[in-house]
Write a protein that holds these residues in place. Structure first.
Motif, PDB file in Angstrom:
ATOM      1  N   PHE A   2       0.901  -1.272   0.067  1.00  0.00           N
ATOM      2  CA  PHE A   2      -0.022   0.168   0.001  1.00  0.00           C
ATOM      3  C   PHE A   2       0.925   1.321   0.112  1.00  0.00           C
ATOM      4  O   PHE A   2       1.920   1.234   0.621  1.00  0.00           O
ATOM      5  CB  PHE A   2      -1.027  -0.016   1.190  1.00  0.00           C
ATOM      6  N   SER A   3       0.465   2.063  -0.680  1.00  0.00           N
ATOM      7  CA  SER A   3       0.945   3.585  -0.651  1.00  0.00           C
ATOM      8  C   SER A   3       0.825   4.219   0.577  1.00  0.00           C
ATOM      9  O   SER A   3       0.131   3.795   1.418  1.00  0.00           O
ATOM     10  CB  SER A   3       0.674   4.348  -1.872  1.00  0.00           C
ATOM     11  N   ARG A   4       1.538   5.284   0.960  1.00  0.00           N
ATOM     12  CA  ARG A   4       1.138   6.233   2.224  1.00  0.00           C
ATOM     13  C   ARG A   4      -0.196   6.615   2.246  1.00  0.00           C
ATOM     14  O   ARG A   4      -0.893   6.604   3.088  1.00  0.00           O
ATOM     15  CB  ARG A   4       2.355   7.225   2.376  1.00  0.00           C
ATOM     16  N   ASP A   5      -0.616   7.185   1.016  1.00  0.00           N
ATOM     17  CA  ASP A   5      -2.059   7.831   0.655  1.00  0.00           C
ATOM     18  C   ASP A   5      -3.015   6.491   1.181  1.00  0.00           C
ATOM     19  O   ASP A   5      -4.047   6.889   1.919  1.00  0.00           O
ATOM     20  CB  ASP A   5      -2.009   8.283  -0.598  1.00  0.00           C
ATOM     21  N   GLU A   6      -2.625   5.417   0.610  1.00  0.00           N
ATOM     22  CA  GLU A   6      -3.897   4.238   0.708  1.00  0.00           C
ATOM     23  C   GLU A   6      -3.759   3.832   2.308  1.00  0.00           C
ATOM     24  O   GLU A   6      -4.906   3.620   2.852  1.00  0.00           O
ATOM     25  CB  GLU A   6      -3.251   3.009  -0.016  1.00  0.00           C
ATOM     26  N   LEU A   7      -2.631   3.708   2.928  1.00  0.00           N
ATOM     27  CA  LEU A   7      -2.839   3.252   4.203  1.00  0.00           C
ATOM     28  C   LEU A   7      -3.493   4.496   5.148  1.00  0.00           C
ATOM     29  O   LEU A   7      -4.049   4.125   6.181  1.00  0.00           O
ATOM     30  CB  LEU A   7      -1.363   3.607   4.937  1.00  0.00           C
ATOM     31  N   GLU A   8      -3.405   5.576   4.858  1.00  0.00           N
ATOM     32  CA  GLU A   8      -4.161   6.580   5.577  1.00  0.00           C
ATOM     33  C   GLU A   8      -5.682   6.633   5.193  1.00  0.00           C
ATOM     34  O   GLU A   8      -6.644   6.760   5.930  1.00  0.00           O
ATOM     35  CB  GLU A   8      -3.719   8.111   5.266  1.00  0.00           C
ATOM     36  N   ARG A   9      -5.936   6.452   3.954  1.00  0.00           N
ATOM     37  CA  ARG A   9      -7.223   6.449   3.175  1.00  0.00           C
ATOM     38  C   ARG A   9      -7.968   5.146   3.927  1.00  0.00           C
ATOM     39  O   ARG A   9      -8.924   5.363   4.329  1.00  0.00           O
ATOM     40  CB  ARG A   9      -7.055   6.141   1.940  1.00  0.00           C
ATOM     41  N   TYR A  10      -7.423   4.190   4.132  1.00  0.00           N
ATOM     42  CA  TYR A  10      -8.197   2.999   4.786  1.00  0.00           C
ATOM     43  C   TYR A  10      -7.825   2.571   6.099  1.00  0.00           C
ATOM     44  O   TYR A  10      -8.190   1.593   6.528  1.00  0.00           O
ATOM     45  CB  TYR A  10      -7.756   1.539   3.868  1.00  0.00           C
ATOM     46  N   ALA A  11      -7.504   3.481   6.731  1.00  0.00           N
ATOM     47  CA  ALA A  11      -6.991   3.189   7.978  1.00  0.00           C
ATOM     48  C   ALA A  11      -8.225   2.952   9.066  1.00  0.00           C
ATOM     49  O   ALA A  11      -7.688   2.120  10.157  1.00  0.00           O
ATOM     50  CB  ALA A  11      -6.238   4.681   8.978  1.00  0.00           C
ATOM     51  N   ALA A  50     -14.836   3.464  -2.333  1.00  0.00           N
ATOM     52  CA  ALA A  50     -14.427   4.027  -1.072  1.00  0.00           C
ATOM     53  C   ALA A  50     -13.585   3.001  -0.325  1.00  0.00           C
ATOM     54  O   ALA A  50     -12.724   3.149   0.433  1.00  0.00           O
ATOM     55  CB  ALA A  50     -15.532   4.972  -0.415  1.00  0.00           C
ATOM     56  N   ALA A  51     -14.078   1.770  -0.182  1.00  0.00           N
ATOM     57  CA  ALA A  51     -13.876   0.586   0.399  1.00  0.00           C
ATOM     58  C   ALA A  51     -12.373   0.195   0.105  1.00  0.00           C
ATOM     59  O   ALA A  51     -11.621  -0.606   0.676  1.00  0.00           O
ATOM     60  CB  ALA A  51     -14.524  -0.475   0.573  1.00  0.00           C
ATOM     61  N   GLY A  52     -11.962   0.539  -1.481  1.00  0.00           N
ATOM     62  CA  GLY A  52     -10.781   0.184  -1.841  1.00  0.00           C
ATOM     63  C   GLY A  52     -10.625  -1.016  -2.595  1.00  0.00           C
ATOM     64  O   GLY A  52      -9.669  -1.968  -2.899  1.00  0.00           O
ATOM     65  N   ILE A  53     -11.910  -1.514  -3.227  1.00  0.00           N
ATOM     66  CA  ILE A  53     -12.034  -2.793  -4.127  1.00  0.00           C
ATOM     67  C   ILE A  53     -11.080  -2.269  -5.319  1.00  0.00           C
ATOM     68  O   ILE A  53     -11.403  -1.290  -6.112  1.00  0.00           O
ATOM     69  CB  ILE A  53     -13.496  -2.676  -4.593  1.00  0.00           C
ATOM     70  N   GLY A  54     -10.116  -3.125  -5.632  1.00  0.00           N
ATOM     71  CA  GLY A  54      -9.318  -2.783  -6.448  1.00  0.00           C
ATOM     72  C   GLY A  54      -9.563  -2.596  -8.012  1.00  0.00           C
ATOM     73  O   GLY A  54      -9.236  -1.687  -8.870  1.00  0.00           O
ATOM     74  N   THR A  55     -10.460  -3.594  -8.385  1.00  0.00           N
ATOM     75  CA  THR A  55     -11.083  -3.382  -9.854  1.00  0.00           C
ATOM     76  C   THR A  55     -12.697  -3.509  -9.625  1.00  0.00           C
ATOM     77  O   THR A  55     -13.113  -4.469  -9.358  1.00  0.00           O
ATOM     78  CB  THR A  55     -10.696  -4.395 -10.756  1.00  0.00           C
ATOM     79  N   LEU A  56     -13.281  -2.307 -10.481  1.00  0.00           N
ATOM     80  CA  LEU A  56     -14.674  -2.371 -10.628  1.00  0.00           C
ATOM     81  C   LEU A  56     -15.104  -2.338 -11.987  1.00  0.00           C
ATOM     82  O   LEU A  56     -14.767  -1.464 -12.824  1.00  0.00           O
ATOM     83  CB  LEU A  56     -15.098  -1.034 -10.114  1.00  0.00           C
ATOM     84  N   LEU A  95     -13.374  10.332  -6.240  1.00  0.00           N
ATOM     85  CA  LEU A  95     -13.425   9.640  -5.062  1.00  0.00           C
ATOM     86  C   LEU A  95     -12.287   9.029  -4.490  1.00  0.00           C
ATOM     87  O   LEU A  95     -11.614   9.068  -3.389  1.00  0.00           O
ATOM     88  CB  LEU A  95     -14.857   8.792  -4.897  1.00  0.00           C
ATOM     89  N   ASN A  96     -11.572   7.939  -5.482  1.00  0.00           N
ATOM     90  CA  ASN A  96     -10.546   7.229  -4.970  1.00  0.00           C
ATOM     91  C   ASN A  96      -9.741   7.005  -6.473  1.00  0.00           C
ATOM     92  O   ASN A  96     -10.147   5.900  -7.271  1.00  0.00           O
ATOM     93  CB  ASN A  96     -10.922   5.917  -4.434  1.00  0.00           C
ATOM     94  N   PRO A  97      -8.820   7.717  -6.666  1.00  0.00           N
ATOM     95  CA  PRO A  97      -7.966   7.378  -7.709  1.00  0.00           C
ATOM     96  C   PRO A  97      -7.273   5.949  -7.870  1.00  0.00           C
ATOM     97  O   PRO A  97      -6.525   5.647  -8.901  1.00  0.00           O
ATOM     98  CB  PRO A  97      -6.848   8.360  -7.750  1.00  0.00           C
ATOM     99  N   HIS A  98      -7.171   5.365  -6.825  1.00  0.00           N
ATOM    100  CA  HIS A  98      -6.416   4.067  -6.903  1.00  0.00           C
ATOM    101  C   HIS A  98      -7.180   2.877  -7.534  1.00  0.00           C
ATOM    102  O   HIS A  98      -6.801   1.744  -7.678  1.00  0.00           O
ATOM    103  CB  HIS A  98      -5.977   3.661  -5.418  1.00  0.00           C
ATOM    104  N   ILE A  99      -8.592   3.171  -7.749  1.00  0.00           N
ATOM    105  CA  ILE A  99      -9.214   2.008  -8.442  1.00  0.00           C
ATOM    106  C   ILE A  99      -9.358   2.040  -9.805  1.00  0.00           C
ATOM    107  O   ILE A  99      -9.299   3.138 -10.557  1.00  0.00           O
ATOM    108  CB  ILE A  99     -10.931   2.373  -7.704  1.00  0.00           C
ATOM    109  N   ARG A 100      -9.180   0.705 -10.243  1.00  0.00           N
ATOM    110  CA  ARG A 100      -9.096   0.559 -11.648  1.00  0.00           C
ATOM    111  C   ARG A 100     -10.727   0.284 -12.086  1.00  0.00           C
ATOM    112  O   ARG A 100     -11.418  -0.644 -11.521  1.00  0.00           O
ATOM    113  CB  ARG A 100      -8.332  -0.711 -12.273  1.00  0.00           C
ATOM    114  N   VAL A 101     -11.226   0.996 -13.234  1.00  0.00           N
ATOM    115  CA  VAL A 101     -12.638   1.060 -13.565  1.00  0.00           C
ATOM    116  C   VAL A 101     -12.524   0.538 -14.941  1.00  0.00           C
ATOM    117  O   VAL A 101     -11.907   1.135 -15.811  1.00  0.00           O
ATOM    118  CB  VAL A 101     -13.245   2.600 -13.481  1.00  0.00           C
ATOM    119  N   ILE A 102     -13.304  -0.519 -15.116  1.00  0.00           N
ATOM    120  CA  ILE A 102     -13.601  -1.037 -16.421  1.00  0.00           C
ATOM    121  C   ILE A 102     -14.913  -0.662 -16.853  1.00  0.00           C
ATOM    122  O   ILE A 102     -16.008  -1.212 -16.148  1.00  0.00           O
ATOM    123  CB  ILE A 102     -13.264  -2.515 -16.455  1.00  0.00           C
TER     124      ILE A 102
END
Length: 263
Positions: A2-11, A50-56, A95-102
């Protein structure tokens, strides 16, 4: 991982003993297909992102119209006329730039259902018609995919999880609703109306059940149908049984994971 941003986001997830870093990693690796980016799909997609599902993955062939905005909170006035999949991708990225959207900007059909659903771990169905619901159920059963499905109309909502591919005692959607109702017997939202916030209630619950299934938390809704009456502010649960004569998962149907079964 996890990146630092992700660790804080999902704390707030990570500090939950039932989730922790390992659980959050499962969410990051998960692939969830959401069918419909409307009244139910909007809160489902927002909370899963928001929950961090990697691929939607998002399946919808419609465009954003003004009448959608009363309940479809993914979309905005500025994006009227845009494809709902594109509009949803914009909202999720913000909302969450870490999510891959298909974006699957197409209608789910008997020809593409297996290809679309087969690429994901779990399916959240927020479609608004029975033909699609039956097609999703039958395809999920054949492909060994768990299905979390919800529906809303006027002031009422319902929600359940179906994973009949696991065998007894889990039912499938057809065990509960063997066939579509006669045409015209149940009006669409465009005819009967729907309270906008009801989509938020049921879609949020639907997202929660998806997360529970991915993490193996709590009690699954498989074998139970959750009913919500918004006017009474009342939730009740109905027990569901597997139908041995079910056309999809019954004794004479094709086993899960094999070709065949009803569409």
């Amino acid at each position: 991982m996890f990146s630092r941003d992700e660790l804080e986001r999902y704390a707030r997830h990570v500090i939950l003993p039932e989730v922790g870093g390992a659980g959050q990693q499962k969410l990051k690796e998960a692939r969830v297909l959401v069918i419909g980016a409307g009244g139910l799909g909007s809160p489902v997609l927002l909370y899963l992102a928001a929950a961090g599902i990697g691929t939607l993955g998002i399946v919808d062939d419609d465009t954003v119209s003004l009448s959608n905005l009363q309940r479809q909170v993914l979309h905005t006035t500025e994006r009227l006329g845009q494809k709902k999949t594109e509009s949803a991708a914009v909202a999720i990225s913000a909302l969450n730039p870490h999510i891959r959207v298909i974006e699957h900007t197409e209608r789910l059909t008997a020809e593409n259902a297996a290809t679309l659903i087969g690429g994901y771990d779990i399916v959240a169905d927020g479609s608004d018609n029975f033909d699609t619901r039956f097609l999703v159920n039958d395809t999920c059963y054949r492909l060994n995919k768990t299905l979390v499905t919800a529906a809303i109309l006027r002031f009422d909502g319902q929600l359940s999880t179906f994973k009949a591919h696991l065998g007894e005692p889990h039912p499938c959607y057809r065990c509960v609703f063997p066939a579509p109702p006669p045409p015209g017997s149940i009006p669409a939202c465009s005819e009967a109306g729907v309270l906008g916030a009801l989509g938020g209630v049921m879609g949020s619950l639907q997202a929660l059940e998806v997360i529970k299934e991915l993490l193996g938390l709590g009690d699954s809704l498989s074998g139970r149908l959750l009913l919500y009456d918004a006017l009474r502010g009342d939730f009740r649960t109905v027990r569901l049984r597997r139908d041995p004569l079910c056309r999809t998962c019954g004794a004479k149907a094709a086993p899960a994971g094999q070709a065949g079964g009803s569409q």
